[in-house]
Enzyme design. Structure first.
Site, PDB file in Angstrom:
ATOM      1  N   HIS A  77       0.832  -1.197   0.000  1.00  0.00           N
ATOM      2  CA  HIS A  77       0.000   0.000   0.000  1.00  0.00           C
ATOM      3  C   HIS A  77       0.871   1.253   0.000  1.00  0.00           C
ATOM      4  CE1 HIS A  77      -3.834  -2.097   1.696  1.00  0.00           C
ATOM      5  NE2 HIS A  77      -3.382  -2.655   0.576  1.00  0.00           N
ATOM      6  N   GLU A  79       0.809   3.881   1.897  1.00  0.00           N
ATOM      7  CA  GLU A  79       1.269   4.251   3.234  1.00  0.00           C
ATOM      8  C   GLU A  79       2.448   3.382   3.656  1.00  0.00           C
ATOM      9  OE1 GLU A  79      -3.332   4.075   3.517  1.00  0.00           O
ATOM     10  OE2 GLU A  79      -1.755   3.185   2.290  1.00  0.00           O
ATOM     11  N   CYS A 105      -6.050   1.126   5.569  1.00  0.00           N
ATOM     12  CA  CYS A 105      -6.595  -0.153   6.015  1.00  0.00           C
ATOM     13  C   CYS A 105      -6.055  -0.418   7.427  1.00  0.00           C
ATOM     14  CB  CYS A 105      -6.182  -1.264   5.055  1.00  0.00           C
ATOM     15  SG  CYS A 105      -4.413  -1.674   5.135  1.00  0.00           S
ATOM     16  N   CYS A 108      -2.165  -0.648   7.518  1.00  0.00           N
ATOM     17  CA  CYS A 108      -1.527   0.663   7.378  1.00  0.00           C
ATOM     18  C   CYS A 108      -1.787   1.544   8.596  1.00  0.00           C
ATOM     19  CB  CYS A 108      -2.001   1.343   6.094  1.00  0.00           C
ATOM     20  SG  CYS A 108      -1.384   0.516   4.618  1.00  0.00           S
TER      21      CYS A 108
END
Length: 146
Positions: A77, A79, A105, A108
């Protein structure tokens, strides 16, 4: 009209997202401290590996809904990539703000908490209530711009 700092950094996060190779959604992240960009990240495969736009998407092939079975995704991801870039280059994210095009999510969110990020500004929500609850419990301010 001159943009606010939040608008400015969110626009940069949107630009960073254009580097994404994900077949489902393009996400960009910018970690900022004292109005200075520390690092950026976008969602995509680990370095040296084929990107999703070349290798395909197992989650898409299996018709897995958004927010589920993230562990089988070949990509990281945005992040995660931003936090990893900071760590790789020895840049502290303690007390920083994370600008991201989608709400983090749960994974993260936990990484952001442990990275010392104190504020997250996201452009859109993500179907992960536990993420919001954990950020709140940890005292991380989550602001959603929809």
């Amino acid at each position: 009209m001159r943009p606010s700092w939040d608008q400015y950094f969110m626009e940069i996060a949107r630009q960073v997202a254009t580097r994404s190779t994900c077949l489902r959604r393009h996400v960009g992240a910018v970690i900022v401290q004292d109005k200075r960009i520390l690092c950026t990240g976008y969602n995509g495969a680990p370095r040296g590996m084929e990107h999703c736009d070349v290798a395909g998407c197992l989650r898409e092939e299996l018709h897995i809904p958004s927010g589920q079975r993230q562990e089988i995704c070949r990509g990281l991801h945005a992040e995660q990539n931003a936090i990893i870039q900071a760590a790789l280059h020895g840049v502290s994210t303690e007390g920083a703000t994370l600008y991201v095009t989608f709400q983090p999510c749960i994974t993260c969110a936990k990484m952001s908490i442990n990275a010392g990020i104190v504020r997250i500004v996201c452009a859109s929500t993500y179907p992960d209530e536990l993420s919001r609850k954990m950020l709140d419990e940890a005292g991380v301010l989550l602001e959603v711009w929809e």
